[in-house]
Design a protein around this motif. Sequence first.
Motif, PDB file in Angstrom:
ATOM      1  N   ILE A 182       1.019  -1.189  -0.155  1.00 55.01           N
ATOM      2  CA  ILE A 182       0.102  -0.102   0.039  1.00 55.01           C
ATOM      3  C   ILE A 182       0.837   1.379  -0.178  1.00 55.01           C
ATOM      4  O   ILE A 182       0.524   2.120  -0.729  1.00 55.01           O
ATOM      5  CB  ILE A 182      -0.924   0.057   1.244  1.00 55.01           C
ATOM      6  N   LEU A 183       1.890   1.377   0.781  1.00 52.42           N
ATOM      7  CA  LEU A 183       2.803   2.448   0.660  1.00 52.42           C
ATOM      8  C   LEU A 183       3.393   2.678  -0.801  1.00 52.42           C
ATOM      9  O   LEU A 183       3.606   3.664  -1.184  1.00 52.42           O
ATOM     10  CB  LEU A 183       4.022   2.086   1.761  1.00 52.42           C
ATOM     11  N   GLU A 184       3.781   1.715  -1.099  1.00 49.71           N
ATOM     12  CA  GLU A 184       4.196   1.582  -2.597  1.00 49.71           C
ATOM     13  C   GLU A 184       3.348   1.875  -3.439  1.00 49.71           C
ATOM     14  O   GLU A 184       3.808   3.237  -4.330  1.00 49.71           O
ATOM     15  CB  GLU A 184       4.921   0.191  -3.032  1.00 49.71           C
ATOM     16  N   LYS A 185       2.297   1.604  -3.273  1.00 55.21           N
ATOM     17  CA  LYS A 185       1.027   2.265  -4.262  1.00 55.21           C
ATOM     18  C   LYS A 185       0.909   3.606  -4.253  1.00 55.21           C
ATOM     19  O   LYS A 185       0.684   4.480  -5.428  1.00 55.21           O
ATOM     20  CB  LYS A 185      -0.272   1.362  -4.226  1.00 55.21           C
ATOM     21  N   PHE A 186       0.638   4.128  -2.973  1.00 58.04           N
ATOM     22  CA  PHE A 186       0.822   5.670  -3.001  1.00 58.04           C
ATOM     23  C   PHE A 186       1.862   6.392  -3.607  1.00 58.04           C
ATOM     24  O   PHE A 186       1.903   7.295  -4.117  1.00 58.04           O
ATOM     25  CB  PHE A 186       0.242   6.114  -1.353  1.00 58.04           C
ATOM     26  N   GLY A 187       3.103   5.734  -2.920  1.00 59.58           N
ATOM     27  CA  GLY A 187       4.194   6.456  -3.609  1.00 59.58           C
ATOM     28  C   GLY A 187       4.775   7.649  -2.777  1.00 59.58           C
ATOM     29  O   GLY A 187       4.349   7.533  -1.464  1.00 59.58           O
ATOM     30  N   LYS A 188       5.699   8.245  -3.381  1.00 64.31           N
ATOM     31  CA  LYS A 188       6.475   9.150  -2.714  1.00 64.31           C
ATOM     32  C   LYS A 188       5.579  10.665  -2.249  1.00 64.31           C
ATOM     33  O   LYS A 188       4.866  10.711  -3.099  1.00 64.31           O
ATOM     34  CB  LYS A 188       7.678   9.731  -3.498  1.00 64.31           C
ATOM     35  N   GLY A 189       5.955  11.142  -1.454  1.00 62.90           N
ATOM     36  CA  GLY A 189       5.343  12.384  -0.889  1.00 62.90           C
ATOM     37  C   GLY A 189       4.293  12.555  -0.075  1.00 62.90           C
ATOM     38  O   GLY A 189       3.713  11.303   0.342  1.00 62.90           O
ATOM     39  N   PRO A 190       3.854  13.600   0.224  1.00 61.30           N
ATOM     40  CA  PRO A 190       2.986  13.846   1.235  1.00 61.30           C
ATOM     41  C   PRO A 190       1.444  13.507   0.724  1.00 61.30           C
ATOM     42  O   PRO A 190       1.405  13.303  -0.422  1.00 61.30           O
ATOM     43  CB  PRO A 190       3.078  15.087   1.716  1.00 61.30           C
ATOM     44  N   GLY A 191       0.631  13.491   1.655  1.00 60.76           N
ATOM     45  CA  GLY A 191      -0.858  13.190   1.493  1.00 60.76           C
ATOM     46  C   GLY A 191      -1.557  11.845   1.519  1.00 60.76           C
ATOM     47  O   GLY A 191      -2.389  11.538   0.874  1.00 60.76           O
ATOM     48  N   HIS A 192      -0.675  11.036   2.422  1.00 54.50           N
ATOM     49  CA  HIS A 192      -1.445   9.781   2.787  1.00 54.50           C
ATOM     50  C   HIS A 192      -1.431   9.541   4.137  1.00 54.50           C
ATOM     51  O   HIS A 192      -0.515   9.811   5.041  1.00 54.50           O
ATOM     52  CB  HIS A 192      -0.528   8.668   2.146  1.00 54.50           C
ATOM     53  N   ILE A 193      -2.582   9.125   4.746  1.00 52.07           N
ATOM     54  CA  ILE A 193      -2.983   8.727   5.935  1.00 52.07           C
ATOM     55  C   ILE A 193      -3.235   7.333   5.843  1.00 52.07           C
ATOM     56  O   ILE A 193      -4.234   6.646   5.380  1.00 52.07           O
ATOM     57  CB  ILE A 193      -3.992   9.513   6.602  1.00 52.07           C
ATOM     58  N   PHE A 194      -2.306   6.559   6.572  1.00 52.47           N
ATOM     59  CA  PHE A 194      -2.557   4.816   6.524  1.00 52.47           C
ATOM     60  C   PHE A 194      -3.849   4.488   7.520  1.00 52.47           C
ATOM     61  O   PHE A 194      -3.727   5.000   8.651  1.00 52.47           O
ATOM     62  CB  PHE A 194      -1.382   4.108   6.851  1.00 52.47           C
ATOM     63  N   ASN A 195      -4.490   3.735   6.925  1.00 53.02           N
ATOM     64  CA  ASN A 195      -5.588   3.160   7.821  1.00 53.02           C
ATOM     65  C   ASN A 195      -6.016   1.800   7.182  1.00 53.02           C
ATOM     66  O   ASN A 195      -5.611   1.375   6.258  1.00 53.02           O
ATOM     67  CB  ASN A 195      -6.791   4.155   7.688  1.00 53.02           C
ATOM     68  N   LEU A 196      -7.090   1.252   7.888  1.00 50.31           N
ATOM     69  CA  LEU A 196      -7.680  -0.017   7.277  1.00 50.31           C
ATOM     70  C   LEU A 196      -8.799   0.561   6.332  1.00 50.31           C
ATOM     71  O   LEU A 196      -9.219   1.795   6.243  1.00 50.31           O
ATOM     72  CB  LEU A 196      -8.333  -0.860   8.272  1.00 50.31           C
ATOM     73  N   GLY A 197      -9.327  -0.262   5.493  1.00 53.03           N
ATOM     74  CA  GLY A 197     -10.460  -0.048   4.491  1.00 53.03           C
ATOM     75  C   GLY A 197     -11.740   0.101   5.216  1.00 53.03           C
ATOM     76  O   GLY A 197     -12.844   0.619   4.717  1.00 53.03           O
ATOM     77  N   HIS A 198     -11.799  -0.539   6.454  1.00 53.81           N
ATOM     78  CA  HIS A 198     -13.037  -0.422   7.068  1.00 53.81           C
ATOM     79  C   HIS A 198     -12.594  -0.763   8.594  1.00 53.81           C
ATOM     80  O   HIS A 198     -11.741  -0.912   8.925  1.00 53.81           O
ATOM     81  CB  HIS A 198     -14.008  -1.509   6.532  1.00 53.81           C
ATOM     82  N   GLY A 199     -13.819  -0.770   9.632  1.00 50.85           N
ATOM     83  CA  GLY A 199     -13.371  -0.974  10.920  1.00 50.85           C
ATOM     84  C   GLY A 199     -12.651  -2.348  11.153  1.00 50.85           C
ATOM     85  O   GLY A 199     -12.925  -3.269  10.752  1.00 50.85           O
ATOM     86  N   ILE A 200     -11.765  -2.223  12.280  1.00 54.78           N
ATOM     87  CA  ILE A 200     -10.852  -3.392  12.687  1.00 54.78           C
ATOM     88  C   ILE A 200     -11.993  -4.540  13.323  1.00 54.78           C
ATOM     89  O   ILE A 200     -12.955  -3.958  13.877  1.00 54.78           O
ATOM     90  CB  ILE A 200      -9.851  -3.022  13.636  1.00 54.78           C
ATOM     91  N   LEU A 201     -11.777  -5.758  12.856  1.00 54.24           N
ATOM     92  CA  LEU A 201     -12.804  -6.710  13.431  1.00 54.24           C
ATOM     93  C   LEU A 201     -12.425  -7.113  14.707  1.00 54.24           C
ATOM     94  O   LEU A 201     -11.393  -7.225  15.244  1.00 54.24           O
ATOM     95  CB  LEU A 201     -12.518  -7.955  12.346  1.00 54.24           C
ATOM     96  N   PRO A 202     -13.492  -7.493  15.585  1.00 49.56           N
ATOM     97  CA  PRO A 202     -13.474  -7.730  17.017  1.00 49.56           C
ATOM     98  C   PRO A 202     -12.181  -8.934  17.141  1.00 49.56           C
ATOM     99  O   PRO A 202     -11.895  -9.043  18.276  1.00 49.56           O
ATOM    100  CB  PRO A 202     -14.751  -8.113  17.321  1.00 49.56           C
ATOM    101  N   ASP A 203     -12.499  -9.888  16.346  1.00 46.81           N
ATOM    102  CA  ASP A 203     -11.482 -11.235  16.725  1.00 46.81           C
ATOM    103  C   ASP A 203      -9.987 -10.706  16.125  1.00 46.81           C
ATOM    104  O   ASP A 203      -9.149 -11.930  15.976  1.00 46.81           O
ATOM    105  CB  ASP A 203     -12.018 -12.389  16.183  1.00 46.81           C
ATOM    106  N   THR A 204      -9.787  -9.751  15.778  1.00 43.98           N
ATOM    107  CA  THR A 204      -8.198  -9.356  15.153  1.00 43.98           C
ATOM    108  C   THR A 204      -7.290  -9.575  16.615  1.00 43.98           C
ATOM    109  O   THR A 204      -7.542  -8.942  17.512  1.00 43.98           O
ATOM    110  CB  THR A 204      -8.215  -7.961  14.842  1.00 43.98           C
ATOM    111  N   PRO A 205      -6.088 -10.516  16.543  1.00 41.05           N
ATOM    112  CA  PRO A 205      -5.240 -10.388  17.562  1.00 41.05           C
ATOM    113  C   PRO A 205      -4.601  -8.872  17.793  1.00 41.05           C
ATOM    114  O   PRO A 205      -4.159  -8.407  16.626  1.00 41.05           O
ATOM    115  CB  PRO A 205      -4.170 -11.156  16.864  1.00 41.05           C
ATOM    116  N   PHE A 206      -4.693  -8.513  18.999  1.00 42.96           N
ATOM    117  CA  PHE A 206      -4.173  -7.147  19.338  1.00 42.96           C
ATOM    118  C   PHE A 206      -2.690  -7.032  18.832  1.00 42.96           C
ATOM    119  O   PHE A 206      -2.161  -5.821  18.295  1.00 42.96           O
ATOM    120  CB  PHE A 206      -4.101  -6.867  20.905  1.00 42.96           C
ATOM    121  N   GLU A 207      -1.646  -7.967  19.007  1.00 41.41           N
ATOM    122  CA  GLU A 207      -0.355  -7.975  18.564  1.00 41.41           C
ATOM    123  C   GLU A 207      -0.144  -7.514  17.124  1.00 41.41           C
ATOM    124  O   GLU A 207       0.609  -6.980  16.418  1.00 41.41           O
ATOM    125  CB  GLU A 207       0.449  -9.147  18.733  1.00 41.41           C
ATOM    126  N   ASN A 208      -1.459  -8.180  16.285  1.00 42.39           N
ATOM    127  CA  ASN A 208      -1.059  -7.863  14.571  1.00 42.39           C
ATOM    128  C   ASN A 208      -1.719  -6.558  14.449  1.00 42.39           C
ATOM    129  O   ASN A 208      -0.993  -5.857  13.442  1.00 42.39           O
ATOM    130  CB  ASN A 208      -2.129  -8.893  14.013  1.00 42.39           C
TER     131      ASN A 208
END
Length: 350
Positions: A307-333
């Motif tokens: 994903i970082l590579e797709k956005f590429g160089k320079g400003p204007g990107h905030i990294f996030n999930l595409g929807h809310g985190i799922l309740p059974d996601t391991p915290f460490e992940n």
Amino acid sequence: MNKRIKNERFLKACRKEPVDITPVWIMRQAGRYMKEYQAIRAKVDFLTLCKTPDLATEATLLPVNLLDVDVAILFSDILIPVEAMGLEVVFTENKGPVFPSPIRNQEQIRKLTTPRIEERTPFVFDAIRKIRKELEGRVPLIGFSGAPYTLATYMIEGETSRNFNAIKKWMYQSPTLLHELLEKTTTTVMDYVRAQVEAGAETIQIFDTWAGALSGDEYQFFSFPYTKRIIAEIKKSGVPAILYLNGGGLLLERLVATGADVISLDWRTDLRIAREQFGNKVAFQGNLEPCVLYGDSGTIRSEVKKILEKFGKGPGHIFNLGHGILPDTPFENAKEMIRAVHEESAIYHK
Ligand code: CP3
């Protein structure tokens, strides 16, 4: 510019200004995947948590303290102002939010109020003030609201819907009535976002989660004009506006035309293409598939890098999930994702 904020990465990225590394946060970052959140919820139900500023503050701060995210988001729910308009909402364990008496006719719309929001939901603004105080400028704070269309889907469908038959029926049988409902909701939301900024929110995210199920024309008539007015109100208040849709990729040109500073995308849109088309106008937020966080640390890191590579160089990107985190996601992940974004993104900002 707020001089008291120590970590300005997130606000800079909203304005497409240079940053050292890509800022990152997680939609639903204070949630059931965290045992510390579950401990709070063991004591109170969800609505009580939203309505108790001390507890909402505690929940808001959990990811800031435990995850190294670059921004906090108010702990609340998009349905709080709907309840304030006079429609009862119940949060169930299995089905999520349910409206026992969904909107069926004009009389029910007429009965909805456009409340004095500071008086009806004082706990929201008290929480914002308290969070700002406790953050002590470590990271900025996002406030939020649902967009009128998405709020209207809940009011009419009565619960989270699969195919939105009920609201689409209104579009084609009684569009004038639907506009009356959207108009009333817009008045409330405009007041709600203004009051959040006055209380101390430093960005507002508008969740039009379910508008991704609309055709271009449906979006144009039933969401766009209302969202545009709300975005204008947010910008008038002097803070950046983020617009999120689940499945908004096909509507991208229209989303940009709302005037939002940042468009938050789910995982189905290619960030490279989105940036090529509209990167001169807006910043982008997203867009990791939440299920990636079921993978091992090597998988998570390689998907983050893509994903970082797709956005590429320079400003204007905030990294996030595409929807809310799922309740059974391991915290460490979740932690590994944040670490990977911070470690792998520096090369794009040299
Ligand atoms: O991002 C954050 O951490 C801020 C808090 C936040 C919540 N809901 C907390 C919450 C935000 C920004 C929301 C927005 C929201 N709420 C949306 C738009 C974003 C999206 O996810 O699409 C929508 C559609 C809702 C409505 C809603 N509230 C649903 C569908 C559910 C049930 C989902 C589920 O996972 O059970 C809620 C409940 C809810 N809102 C929870 C949380 C942490 C889970 C409640 C619990 O503790 O049981």
